[in-house]
Scaffold this motif. Sequence first.
Motif, PDB file in Angstrom:
ATOM      1  N   HIS A 143       0.867  -1.033  -0.028  1.00 47.59           N
ATOM      2  CA  HIS A 143       0.065  -0.008  -0.013  1.00 47.59           C
ATOM      3  C   HIS A 143       0.868   1.208   0.147  1.00 47.59           C
ATOM      4  CE1 HIS A 143       0.855  -0.685   4.345  1.00 47.59           C
ATOM      5  NE2 HIS A 143       0.440   0.621   4.279  1.00 47.59           N
ATOM      6  N   ILE A 144       0.318   2.459  -0.147  1.00 49.40           N
ATOM      7  CA  ILE A 144       0.933   3.515   0.064  1.00 49.40           C
ATOM      8  C   ILE A 144       1.149   3.834   1.435  1.00 49.40           C
ATOM      9  CG2 ILE A 144       0.729   6.291  -0.200  1.00 49.40           C
ATOM     10  CD1 ILE A 144      -0.726   5.624  -2.945  1.00 49.40           C
ATOM     11  N   GLU A 145       2.569   3.843   1.740  1.00 52.17           N
ATOM     12  CA  GLU A 145       2.673   3.942   3.210  1.00 52.17           C
ATOM     13  C   GLU A 145       2.508   5.357   3.846  1.00 52.17           C
ATOM     14  OE1 GLU A 145       4.684   4.938   6.069  1.00 52.17           O
ATOM     15  OE2 GLU A 145       4.036   3.532   7.093  1.00 52.17           O
ATOM     16  N   HIS A 146       3.126   6.517   3.082  1.00 53.30           N
ATOM     17  CA  HIS A 146       2.878   7.873   3.141  1.00 53.30           C
ATOM     18  C   HIS A 146       3.339   8.719   2.188  1.00 53.30           C
ATOM     19  CE1 HIS A 146       7.056   7.180   4.641  1.00 53.30           C
ATOM     20  NE2 HIS A 146       7.343   8.587   4.072  1.00 53.30           N
ATOM     21  N   ILE A 147       2.803  10.069   2.239  1.00 55.48           N
ATOM     22  CA  ILE A 147       3.236  10.985   1.199  1.00 55.48           C
ATOM     23  C   ILE A 147       4.016  11.935   2.081  1.00 55.48           C
ATOM     24  CG2 ILE A 147       2.622  12.859  -0.521  1.00 55.48           C
ATOM     25  CD1 ILE A 147       0.162  10.989  -0.816  1.00 55.48           C
ATOM     26  N   GLY A 148       5.136  12.073   1.561  1.00 58.16           N
ATOM     27  CA  GLY A 148       6.191  13.078   2.479  1.00 58.16           C
ATOM     28  C   GLY A 148       6.133  14.604   1.769  1.00 58.16           C
ATOM     29  N   ILE A 149       5.855  15.568   2.773  1.00 56.69           N
ATOM     30  CA  ILE A 149       5.597  16.949   2.270  1.00 56.69           C
ATOM     31  C   ILE A 149       6.573  17.871   2.908  1.00 56.69           C
ATOM     32  CG2 ILE A 149       4.150  18.909   2.289  1.00 56.69           C
ATOM     33  CD1 ILE A 149       1.768  16.762   2.076  1.00 56.69           C
ATOM     34  N   ALA A 150       7.339  18.515   2.313  1.00 56.85           N
ATOM     35  CA  ALA A 150       8.693  19.434   2.882  1.00 56.85           C
ATOM     36  C   ALA A 150       7.688  20.751   3.189  1.00 56.85           C
ATOM     37  CB  ALA A 150       9.628  19.600   1.972  1.00 56.85           C
ATOM     38  N   VAL A 151       8.046  21.078   4.692  1.00 59.17           N
ATOM     39  CA  VAL A 151       7.522  22.351   5.028  1.00 59.17           C
ATOM     40  C   VAL A 151       8.611  23.021   5.911  1.00 59.17           C
ATOM     41  CG1 VAL A 151       5.325  21.454   5.299  1.00 59.17           C
ATOM     42  CG2 VAL A 151       6.979  21.324   7.206  1.00 59.17           C
ATOM     43  N   LYS A 152       8.468  24.422   5.631  1.00 50.30           N
ATOM     44  CA  LYS A 152       9.436  25.047   6.503  1.00 50.30           C
ATOM     45  C   LYS A 152       9.210  25.162   8.132  1.00 50.30           C
ATOM     46  CE  LYS A 152       9.673  28.526   2.949  1.00 50.30           C
ATOM     47  NZ  LYS A 152       9.595  29.910   2.463  1.00 50.30           N
ATOM     48  N   SER A 153       8.074  24.794   8.602  1.00 43.82           N
ATOM     49  CA  SER A 153       7.835  24.950   9.975  1.00 43.82           C
ATOM     50  C   SER A 153       6.896  23.763  10.327  1.00 43.82           C
ATOM     51  CB  SER A 153       7.663  26.200  10.566  1.00 43.82           C
ATOM     52  OG  SER A 153       6.952  26.083  11.691  1.00 43.82           O
ATOM     53  N   LEU A 154       7.056  22.987  11.298  1.00 46.17           N
ATOM     54  CA  LEU A 154       5.921  22.092  11.547  1.00 46.17           C
ATOM     55  C   LEU A 154       4.929  23.015  12.519  1.00 46.17           C
ATOM     56  CD1 LEU A 154       7.708  18.639  12.984  1.00 46.17           C
ATOM     57  CD2 LEU A 154       6.522  19.325  10.754  1.00 46.17           C
ATOM     58  N   ASP A 155       5.498  23.563  13.216  1.00 44.62           N
ATOM     59  CA  ASP A 155       4.564  24.687  14.015  1.00 44.62           C
ATOM     60  C   ASP A 155       3.624  25.270  13.343  1.00 44.62           C
ATOM     61  OD1 ASP A 155       5.915  23.629  16.475  1.00 44.62           O
ATOM     62  OD2 ASP A 155       7.238  25.213  16.645  1.00 44.62           O
ATOM     63  N   ASP A 156       4.018  25.597  12.087  1.00 46.54           N
ATOM     64  CA  ASP A 156       2.926  26.624  11.114  1.00 46.54           C
ATOM     65  C   ASP A 156       2.289  25.575  10.290  1.00 46.54           C
ATOM     66  OD1 ASP A 156       4.245  28.844  12.107  1.00 46.54           O
ATOM     67  OD2 ASP A 156       5.618  29.132  10.600  1.00 46.54           O
ATOM     68  N   ALA A 157       2.632  24.680   9.928  1.00 48.95           N
ATOM     69  CA  ALA A 157       1.875  23.648   9.105  1.00 48.95           C
ATOM     70  C   ALA A 157       1.103  22.877   9.835  1.00 48.95           C
ATOM     71  CB  ALA A 157       2.973  22.579   8.382  1.00 48.95           C
ATOM     72  N   ILE A 158       1.087  22.192  10.920  1.00 48.38           N
ATOM     73  CA  ILE A 158       0.499  21.258  11.650  1.00 48.38           C
ATOM     74  C   ILE A 158      -1.094  21.702  12.030  1.00 48.38           C
ATOM     75  CG2 ILE A 158       0.118  19.991  13.867  1.00 48.38           C
ATOM     76  CD1 ILE A 158       2.957  19.288  14.024  1.00 48.38           C
TER      77      ILE A 158
END
Length: 136
Positions: A5-20
């Motif tokens: 299956h598709i395990e995950h899709i990885g998305i690059a972000v500058k900040s986890l605090d801003d993206a979550i």
Amino acid sequence: MNLTHIEHIGIAVKSLDDAIPFWEKQLGMKCYSIEEVKEQKVRTAFFKIGQSKIELLESTDPEGPIGKFIEKKGEGVQHIAFAVEGLQSNLDELAGNGVQLIDKAPRKGAEGLNIAFLHPKSTAGVLMELCEDPNK
């Protein structure tokens, strides 16, 4: 290949605090894990959707792979990961078929998975990761 299956899709972000907050407040998903993978110079945040996951990736070093990706391409989808059974045998098969590998042998990744990357030159420009749960 032995993809499950598709395990995950990885998305690059500058900040986890801003993206979550977007993923939690706007999409109603719950971040269930944040961890640092020092060897890859990254902090990750995971969200589950069905059998698959979204992995947000924040660089801990501008010279790390995610830091370089964001500098070159900006934030966005960085890779797609597939769950496999028999990671090393799949890598050997791919190499034997002429696929360029970034990792010739599995290494440790987030969530305790064994991982290996395939080079985008062999995959129509898409960085692909193969993941195997060593506990299964």
